[in-house]
Design a protein around this motif. Structure first.
Motif, PDB file in Angstrom:
ATOM      1  N   GLU A  64      93.146  51.444   9.001  1.00  0.00           N
ATOM      2  CA  GLU A  64      93.382  51.949  10.025  1.00  0.00           C
ATOM      3  C   GLU A  64      92.185  52.506  11.107  1.00  0.00           C
ATOM      4  OE1 GLU A  64      95.431  56.820  10.988  1.00  0.00           O
ATOM      5  OE2 GLU A  64      95.179  56.186   8.751  1.00  0.00           O
ATOM      6  N   GLU A  65      91.267  52.763  10.699  1.00  0.00           N
ATOM      7  CA  GLU A  65      89.918  52.054  11.521  1.00  0.00           C
ATOM      8  C   GLU A  65      90.133  51.052  12.047  1.00  0.00           C
ATOM      9  OE1 GLU A  65      87.616  55.290  12.894  1.00  0.00           O
ATOM     10  OE2 GLU A  65      88.952  55.692  10.812  1.00  0.00           O
ATOM     11  N   ILE A  67      92.330  49.067  13.345  1.00  0.00           N
ATOM     12  CA  ILE A  67      93.690  49.152  14.371  1.00  0.00           C
ATOM     13  C   ILE A  67      92.589  49.878  15.712  1.00  0.00           C
ATOM     14  CG2 ILE A  67      95.303  49.387  14.861  1.00  0.00           C
ATOM     15  CD1 ILE A  67      96.840  49.123  12.100  1.00  0.00           C
ATOM     16  N   LYS A  68      92.399  51.955  15.252  1.00  0.00           N
ATOM     17  CA  LYS A  68      91.885  51.983  15.773  1.00  0.00           C
ATOM     18  C   LYS A  68      90.513  52.313  16.772  1.00  0.00           C
ATOM     19  CE  LYS A  68      90.896  55.481  13.087  1.00  0.00           C
ATOM     20  NZ  LYS A  68      91.097  57.554  13.148  1.00  0.00           N
ATOM     21  N   ASN A  69      89.772  50.799  16.368  1.00  0.00           N
ATOM     22  CA  ASN A  69      88.225  50.663  16.824  1.00  0.00           C
ATOM     23  C   ASN A  69      88.727  49.299  17.417  1.00  0.00           C
ATOM     24  OD1 ASN A  69      86.659  52.016  15.588  1.00  0.00           O
ATOM     25  ND2 ASN A  69      86.519  51.107  13.802  1.00  0.00           N
ATOM     26  N   ILE A  71      92.046  48.878  18.932  1.00  0.00           N
ATOM     27  CA  ILE A  71      92.730  48.714  20.607  1.00  0.00           C
ATOM     28  C   ILE A  71      91.610  49.936  21.125  1.00  0.00           C
ATOM     29  CG2 ILE A  71      93.904  51.322  21.339  1.00  0.00           C
ATOM     30  CD1 ILE A  71      95.410  48.805  19.870  1.00  0.00           C
ATOM     31  N   LYS A  72      90.983  50.409  21.126  1.00  0.00           N
ATOM     32  CA  LYS A  72      89.004  50.680  21.820  1.00  0.00           C
ATOM     33  C   LYS A  72      88.119  49.502  22.704  1.00  0.00           C
ATOM     34  CE  LYS A  72      88.362  55.132  19.158  1.00  0.00           C
ATOM     35  NZ  LYS A  72      87.927  55.816  18.157  1.00  0.00           N
ATOM     36  N   ASN A 119     101.054  51.971  12.838  1.00  0.00           N
ATOM     37  CA  ASN A 119      99.671  52.529  13.023  1.00  0.00           C
ATOM     38  C   ASN A 119      99.028  51.562  14.370  1.00  0.00           C
ATOM     39  OD1 ASN A 119      99.302  53.927  11.189  1.00  0.00           O
ATOM     40  ND2 ASN A 119      98.552  52.943   9.753  1.00  0.00           N
ATOM     41  N   LYS A 122     101.345  53.332  17.366  1.00  0.00           N
ATOM     42  CA  LYS A 122     100.375  53.931  17.248  1.00  0.00           C
ATOM     43  C   LYS A 122      99.311  54.243  17.844  1.00  0.00           C
ATOM     44  CE  LYS A 122      98.271  58.253  14.441  1.00  0.00           C
ATOM     45  NZ  LYS A 122      98.803  58.713  13.677  1.00  0.00           N
ATOM     46  N   TYR A 123      98.623  54.216  17.666  1.00  0.00           N
ATOM     47  CA  TYR A 123      96.954  53.866  18.649  1.00  0.00           C
ATOM     48  C   TYR A 123      97.853  52.977  19.860  1.00  0.00           C
ATOM     49  CZ  TYR A 123      95.506  55.738  14.316  1.00  0.00           C
ATOM     50  OH  TYR A 123      95.202  56.923  13.272  1.00  0.00           O
ATOM     51  N   LEU A 126      99.288  55.873  22.102  1.00  0.00           N
ATOM     52  CA  LEU A 126      98.202  56.958  22.521  1.00  0.00           C
ATOM     53  C   LEU A 126      97.504  56.711  23.336  1.00  0.00           C
ATOM     54  CD1 LEU A 126      96.854  58.087  18.864  1.00  0.00           C
ATOM     55  CD2 LEU A 126      97.999  59.560  20.342  1.00  0.00           C
ATOM     56  N   GLN A 127      97.238  55.057  23.821  1.00  0.00           N
ATOM     57  CA  GLN A 127      96.356  54.900  24.857  1.00  0.00           C
ATOM     58  C   GLN A 127      97.176  54.253  26.259  1.00  0.00           C
ATOM     59  OE1 GLN A 127      93.093  54.149  25.040  1.00  0.00           O
ATOM     60  NE2 GLN A 127      93.509  52.995  27.707  1.00  0.00           N
TER      61      GLN A 127
END
Length: 255
Positions: A64-65, A67-69, A71-72, A119, A122-123, A126-127
């Protein structure tokens, strides 16, 4: 949504199969592609394009972390994100009472196919919602396209695990579209049948030949045909909250 140099697409499972085909076809149309996979990609496939148009990053969708990274990093690299193709997945074939069946295999399949898809969606959403809120003029739309399967409703023998995972991907489509529509984000589930991809080669050739005869065209699909359908969804901004089968009207028998 126009497919041109302003479009940024985030793709999982991009080192092979549907993912790489969609990526290559979009690159030919001048789109920007952020390609991800836990496996290595053949750099020869994308080396002709500049890093200002395409990048590849390793990503395990169970992280999950990570994935967040990713997307960023996509936003840092290309400025924004417009569309997602959730193509990462595995297809274990094990009888529920077979000797090789285990809850470990079940957990791995659900973790990749279901939780990973959820996930990433989701991320990315959010973006996209943040982009929509900060834009002075609302963008036409954004799109999240998930890969289900005909196994979502009609899995083969030994397909309990895979069918359960793809059934979940199908089931999340409509409520996710309802959640995200206010932000201009569409959600669609593509449910392909059998295509000439690496994953399908797990099935014995005898069975594949029999299955091909059960389609209206008497053959399996080509990844380029999946890519064409993906591009049509991107361009038709009223397709939302639905799923469709890309299987040449195939009836899956008991094999």
């Amino acid at each position: 949504m126009r497919i041109d140099s302003s479009l940024v697409v985030f793709i999982t499972g991009a080192s092979s199969g549907f993912g790489i085909q969609v990526g290559l076809d979009l690159l030919k149309r001048d789109c920007k592609c952020y390609l991800t996979d836990r496996d290595d990609i053949d750099n020869k496939l994308i080396s002709q394009y500049p890093t200002t148009q395409v990048v590849f990053r390793h990503l395990d969708v169970t992280d999950e972390e990570g994935i967040k990274n990713a997307i960023k990093d996509c936003v840092k690299t290309f400025g924004h994100i417009d569309a997602v193709l959730n193509s990462a997945g595995i297809a274990p074939l094990e009888s529920i009472i077979g000797q090789n069946f285990s809850n470990k295999i079940l957990a791995q399949c659900l973790s990749i196919n279901v939780i990973g898809t959820f996930n990433v969606s989701k991320y990315a959403a959010l973006q996209m919602a943040q982009q929509q809120n900060t834009n002075k003029e609302k963008r036409r739309d954004y799109a999240i396209i998930n890969v289900g399967s005909i196994a979502s409703v009609n899995a083969l023998d030994k397909g309990s695990i895979y069918g359960a995972s793809k059934g979940a991907v199908l089931a999340m489509t409509l409520p996710m579209a309802r959640d995200l529509g206010r932000y201009g984000i569409r959600v669609v589930c593509m449910c392909p049948g059998f295509f000439n991809t690496k994953m399908v080669q797990q099935i014995p050739q005898t069975n594949l030949q029999q299955l091909a005869k059960l389609t209206c065209l008497g053959r399996h699909g080509e990844p380029s045909e999946f890519s064409n359908a993906f591009q049509a969804i991107i361009e038709n901004t009223f397709i939302n909250g639905t799923h469709f089968y890309l299987d040449s009207s195939m009836a899956t028998p008991h094999l």
